[in-house]
Design an enzyme around this catalytic site. Structure first.
Site, PDB file in Angstrom:
ATOM      1  N   SER A  60     -30.217   1.527  32.832  1.00 52.07           N
ATOM      2  CA  SER A  60     -31.030   0.760  31.888  1.00 52.07           C
ATOM      3  C   SER A  60     -30.380   0.568  30.527  1.00 52.07           C
ATOM      4  O   SER A  60     -30.822  -0.285  29.766  1.00 52.07           O
ATOM      5  CB  SER A  60     -32.387   1.451  31.704  1.00 52.07           C
TER       6      SER A  60
ATOM      7  N   ASP B 298     -33.504   4.882  41.720  1.00 53.64           N
ATOM      8  CA  ASP B 298     -34.495   4.132  40.954  1.00 53.64           C
ATOM      9  C   ASP B 298     -34.011   2.684  40.844  1.00 53.64           C
ATOM     10  O   ASP B 298     -33.041   2.400  40.152  1.00 53.64           O
ATOM     11  CB  ASP B 298     -34.647   4.761  39.571  1.00 53.64           C
TER      12      ASP B 298
ATOM     13  N   LYS C 190     -41.174  -4.905  35.545  1.00 51.82           N
ATOM     14  CA  LYS C 190     -39.988  -5.622  35.059  1.00 51.82           C
ATOM     15  C   LYS C 190     -39.900  -6.983  35.754  1.00 51.82           C
ATOM     16  O   LYS C 190     -40.554  -7.927  35.343  1.00 51.82           O
ATOM     17  CB  LYS C 190     -38.756  -4.747  35.232  1.00 51.82           C
TER      18      LYS C 190
ATOM     19  N   HIS D 219     -34.305  -1.640  37.656  1.00 56.84           N
ATOM     20  CA  HIS D 219     -33.575  -2.798  37.132  1.00 56.84           C
ATOM     21  C   HIS D 219     -32.777  -3.525  38.213  1.00 56.84           C
ATOM     22  O   HIS D 219     -32.001  -4.427  37.895  1.00 56.84           O
ATOM     23  CB  HIS D 219     -32.623  -2.355  36.012  1.00 56.84           C
TER      24      HIS D 219
ATOM     25  N   HIS E  83     -32.814   7.721  33.898  1.00 58.92           N
ATOM     26  CA  HIS E  83     -33.944   7.458  33.017  1.00 58.92           C
ATOM     27  C   HIS E  83     -34.729   8.731  32.712  1.00 58.92           C
ATOM     28  O   HIS E  83     -34.724   9.689  33.489  1.00 58.92           O
ATOM     29  CB  HIS E  83     -34.866   6.433  33.688  1.00 58.92           C
TER      30      HIS E  83
END
Length: 379
Positions: free
Chosen positions: A171, A196, A231, A199, A125
């Site tokens: 993502s 990360d 999210k 998601h 990202h």
């Protein structure tokens, strides 16, 4: 026309020619559109108990935290959320930030400097890319999910401290990272793996505890977890999770944390309430995968490891047109164009939601399928 005005005009003209001009489109509260573009996968943002918690915190604490976390911006709500996030994900400790972007900026820029090597997956990202640049470390970008390339880069580190950057679920493509192999490679070379879970948290693993927890890496000493609360948790904010020593270091050295106002009480309480709903209803993530698999098969695209489906389009212009077609039929879908896509291919980005009832979900699937089936073939 001034020099700056000419430059702005030229920049806009170039974006328009390439089909890359963007604009803000405010949405009204309570509109009847079916939204498959947002990231509220579990529908927790609209749950009554989450709304009540957020509203109650705003009434009790005020509209904002009032200061940075190190001054007076840390509330008992922040401490509760950090404690419960750590327990839920199997990490020793957690630190909450105002956004997931700030969490990634803080983790990487506080751990790396000019003497550090950062090995970054090509598809990470933008927040991780910006964090690596901010750190001023030496950066080596490796091919997507290429563990051998990561091992080669670490072997050539020459004794420098090293970080490896990846996402649990990517993502854009929706595929999962080989975190087991990456963690093993990092352990062999005394490097840190920063994952990360934006998601993955709320979507993967036992009750949505994330990919790292599902692979037994919750307490791995070489693994640092970052996440967003905007999210699956339907709120706002971010977090870094790891050892108490890591959290202590971030509190003292992470500039994006130290000089930022603390996460607002309403968002903090909303995220905490969402976490408690997820803990009480551990079957919610399974519904994401059931609906997502059926949708992927209907659209003829690969199934996602998470809640994100990606449909390649032949051009940025065609992607925008397809998005408009879906919107005209009452369904919002995402539209990813360069530079938001790591491989330069424009896509419709469709997120799986379990907050919709079966009838509205079926209607949304029909609309998206019609739009996708009408697209020209990729050449």
């Amino acid at each position: 026309m001034s020099g700056w005005a000419e430059w702005f005009a030229a920049q806009r003209a170039a974006r328009e020619t390439a089909g890359l001009q963007r604009a803000l489109r405010p949405r009204a509260a309570g509109d009847d559109l079916i939204d498959l573009a947002n990231n509220d996968y579990l529908g927790l943002s609209g749950r009554p108990e989450v709304r009540r918690a957020a509203a109650g915190a705003a009434l009790r604490w005020g509209a904002g935290a009032g200061a940075s976390r190190l001054v007076t911006g840390t509330t008992t709500l922040h401490a509760e959320l950090e404690r419960e996030l750590a327990g839920f994900t199997g990490r020793p400790a957690a630190l909450v930030f105002s956004t997931g972007y700030h969490a990634n900026l803080s983790a990487v820029s506080a751990l790396a400097d000019r003497e550090t090597l950062i090995v970054s997956d090509a598809h990470v990202h933008a927040s991780l890319i910006d964090a690596a640049r901010l750190s001023r470390a030496t950066i080596r970008v490796v091919a997507h999910n290429d563990v051998a390339a990561v091992r080669d880069a670490l072997s050539a580190a020459g004794g420098r401290r090293a970080l490896v950057l990846t996402e649990s679920v990517f993502s854009v493509l929706g595929d999962a990272a080989p975190v087991d192999d990456l963690a093993a490679a990092c352990a062999e070379h005394d490097a840190l793996l920063v994952v990360d879970e934006a998601h993955g948290l709320g979507v993967l693993g036992d009750g949505g505890r994330g990919l790292l927890h599902s692979r037994g890496l919750g307490g791995h000493p070489n693994v640092v977890m970052t996440a967003t609360l905007s999210k699956s948790f339907g709120a706002m904010g971010g977090a870094v999770l790891g050892s108490p020593a890591l959290i202590d270091h971030l509190v003292n050295r992470a500039r994006p944390f130290i000089f930022d106002t603390g996460l607002a009480p309403a968002a903090t309480a909303g995220a905490l309430a969402a976490l408690r709903v997820l803990r009480a209803e551990p079957g919610l993530p399974a519904r994401i995968h059931e609906r997502g698999a059926a949708l992927a098969d209907r659209l003829g695209v690969p199934r996602s490891a998470g809640a994100v489906l990606s449909v390649p389009m032949p051009s940025p212009q065609r992607a925008v047109a397809a998005q408009a077609e879906a919107l005209a039929a009452g369904v919002r879908v995402g539209c990813f164009r360069p530079p938001s896509v790591p491989d330069g291919i424009s896509r419709l980005r469709i997120t799986t939601h379990v907050g919709l009832d079966d009838a509205r979900w079926a209607h949304a699937v029909d609309v998206v399928a019609r739009v996708v089936e009408s697209r020209p073939a990729l050449v």
